[in-house]
Enzyme design. Sequence first.
Site, PDB file in Angstrom:
ATOM      1  N   HIS A 155      59.173  45.105  41.430  1.00  0.00           N
ATOM      2  CA  HIS A 155      59.455  43.721  41.851  1.00  0.00           C
ATOM      3  C   HIS A 155      58.187  43.045  42.378  1.00  0.00           C
ATOM      4  O   HIS A 155      58.264  42.111  43.159  1.00  0.00           O
ATOM      5  CB  HIS A 155      60.539  43.657  42.932  1.00  0.00           C
ATOM      6  CG  HIS A 155      61.748  44.485  42.622  1.00  0.00           C
ATOM      7  ND1 HIS A 155      62.855  43.969  41.988  1.00  0.00           N
ATOM      8  CD2 HIS A 155      61.998  45.799  42.819  1.00  0.00           C
ATOM      9  CE1 HIS A 155      63.747  44.938  41.841  1.00  0.00           C
ATOM     10  NE2 HIS A 155      63.255  46.064  42.316  1.00  0.00           N
ATOM     11  N   SER A 276      33.717  27.041  35.807  1.00  0.00           N
ATOM     12  CA  SER A 276      34.406  25.758  35.791  1.00  0.00           C
ATOM     13  C   SER A 276      33.352  24.663  35.726  1.00  0.00           C
ATOM     14  O   SER A 276      32.316  24.759  36.383  1.00  0.00           O
ATOM     15  CB  SER A 276      35.237  25.616  37.067  1.00  0.00           C
ATOM     16  OG  SER A 276      35.463  24.252  37.348  1.00  0.00           O
ATOM     17  N   LYS A 282      33.519  28.939  40.717  1.00  0.00           N
ATOM     18  CA  LYS A 282      34.543  29.658  39.962  1.00  0.00           C
ATOM     19  C   LYS A 282      34.013  30.665  38.955  1.00  0.00           C
ATOM     20  O   LYS A 282      33.019  30.435  38.285  1.00  0.00           O
ATOM     21  CB  LYS A 282      35.409  28.646  39.196  1.00  0.00           C
ATOM     22  CG  LYS A 282      36.169  27.719  40.107  1.00  0.00           C
ATOM     23  CD  LYS A 282      37.497  28.299  40.499  1.00  0.00           C
ATOM     24  CE  LYS A 282      38.501  27.938  39.438  1.00  0.00           C
ATOM     25  NZ  LYS A 282      39.791  28.545  39.739  1.00  0.00           N
ATOM     26  N   GLU A 289      43.209  35.501  29.997  1.00  0.00           N
ATOM     27  CA  GLU A 289      44.167  34.399  29.830  1.00  0.00           C
ATOM     28  C   GLU A 289      44.397  34.096  28.355  1.00  0.00           C
ATOM     29  O   GLU A 289      45.519  33.840  27.920  1.00  0.00           O
ATOM     30  CB  GLU A 289      43.658  33.152  30.550  1.00  0.00           C
ATOM     31  CG  GLU A 289      43.666  33.306  32.061  1.00  0.00           C
ATOM     32  CD  GLU A 289      42.926  32.163  32.732  1.00  0.00           C
ATOM     33  OE1 GLU A 289      43.587  31.348  33.372  1.00  0.00           O
ATOM     34  OE2 GLU A 289      41.687  32.095  32.603  1.00  0.00           O
TER      35      GLU A 289
END
Length: 466
Positions: A155, A276, A282, A289
């Site tokens: 979970h 970024s 970043k 992804e």
Amino acid sequence: MKMWAGRFRQPLDPEFERWQRSFPFDRRLIEEELAASRAHARALVGAGVLSQGELDSILRGLDEIGRQAATPEFLQDDEAEDVHHFVEKRLVALIGEAGYKLHSGRSRNEQIATDLCLYVRRSIDNLQRSLGELLETLVARAEKSGVAAMPSYTHLQPAEPVLVAHWLLAYAEMFFRDSGRLADCRKRLNQCPLGSGAVAGATLPLDRSAMAAELGFDQPTANSLDATSDRDFALEFVQTLSLLAIHFSRLAEEMILFSTREFGFVRLPEAFSTGSSAMPQKQNPDAMELIRGKAARVIGDAMSLAVTVKGLPLAYNKDLQETQEPVFSAAETMQTVVAIAAGFMSAVEFDYDRMQAAVGSGFMNAMAAAHYLVARGVPFRRAHEQIGQAVQWCLENHCELEDMPFGELRRFAPEADHDFYSRLTLDAVLGCHNVEGGTAPARVRHALAEARERLAALKGEQHAHA
Ligand code: ARG
């Protein structure tokens, strides 16, 4: 010259003509088309249609087309309807009228079935090699991680400690299964449609077994209706790839999560990250992804194929032309996904200290504590209740189970003794999962040795297909 103009009095609508062509995508099959054509040409000699001289000139022509196909401009042709038409056109341009004889006794319906099947087979072999490299990386990293531990989750809440190696081998299991499914698909697809004709079987006495053998198939297909309209091999392959993509997507998701500042279990390799344009600080996990995103495409490809074939009457229908692109898309996408993932997995750094620190809190030894009581004769349900109350006490007093004063512990668990504490150390907790498939270090060592053996077997199989 069109392959079928004789019966027609009117020219095709130009837009329709362009639109129905498959050459812009099926030119990928040029090697397969040439190989299948060589096999058919040889069978035509046996059938008495070609002389030895005509065969030689056809084979020379096909070889020449193969050589020229290495330059991409050669495959620019706005007239070719499909790869079959293209090869015929080029052959006739190279060797003259004898080129038209090659199409005797065959149909594009059997040709596309054969070409696509050969393409899938080649893709399976390439993917198996790349999967082998990825598995090698996972297993090697698992071996190197020794007895480093990390939290496991259910979970997505901290559950019990596991070895990092155990976690890596969980993904290895998925990829071993994927590799097995690909091998299984390869076995089933390895039958040669050549000689099936358009639908009812060839009208010439072609030696189907010889054609099958030349192309590395185990045998000729058994039924011409099925062979010319079957795309099961494509569905099986792409469905297998969709599951492979799902596994990569899950791995990617964990990498993204574990690379966050909040987890900090892995450090992203710069070579597989991007920055970024707006936020200077970043470093983003783009590789992972995109891998997570690519799964959507491959699942879509599998769905397209299933829906295309569903409801088709026997045998060939032009709808089947639509089964090509999802196969190319899924195969080419997954080939890159496996390669990028393998590169990422060998470059990503593990922060063992952060992982180890995370194991030290969050009551991941509570289950072991309950089983300590079970070993002392307490029924599990009562032991669970007692340790649950002890955890509650710890939460109120901001400590872990191993920090509880003995007197407090005994209030909840009267059967507990002083050795309770020694059963809650990380080593003790890991060690108590000492069953096959468990995370006890001895079990993981055994699992690693087995993974090595399976990897060697996989490489042996690949060698046989090379
Ligand atoms: N380009 C076609 C395909 O991919 C080849 C088969 C054409 N057959 C036919 N009867 N028109 O399906």
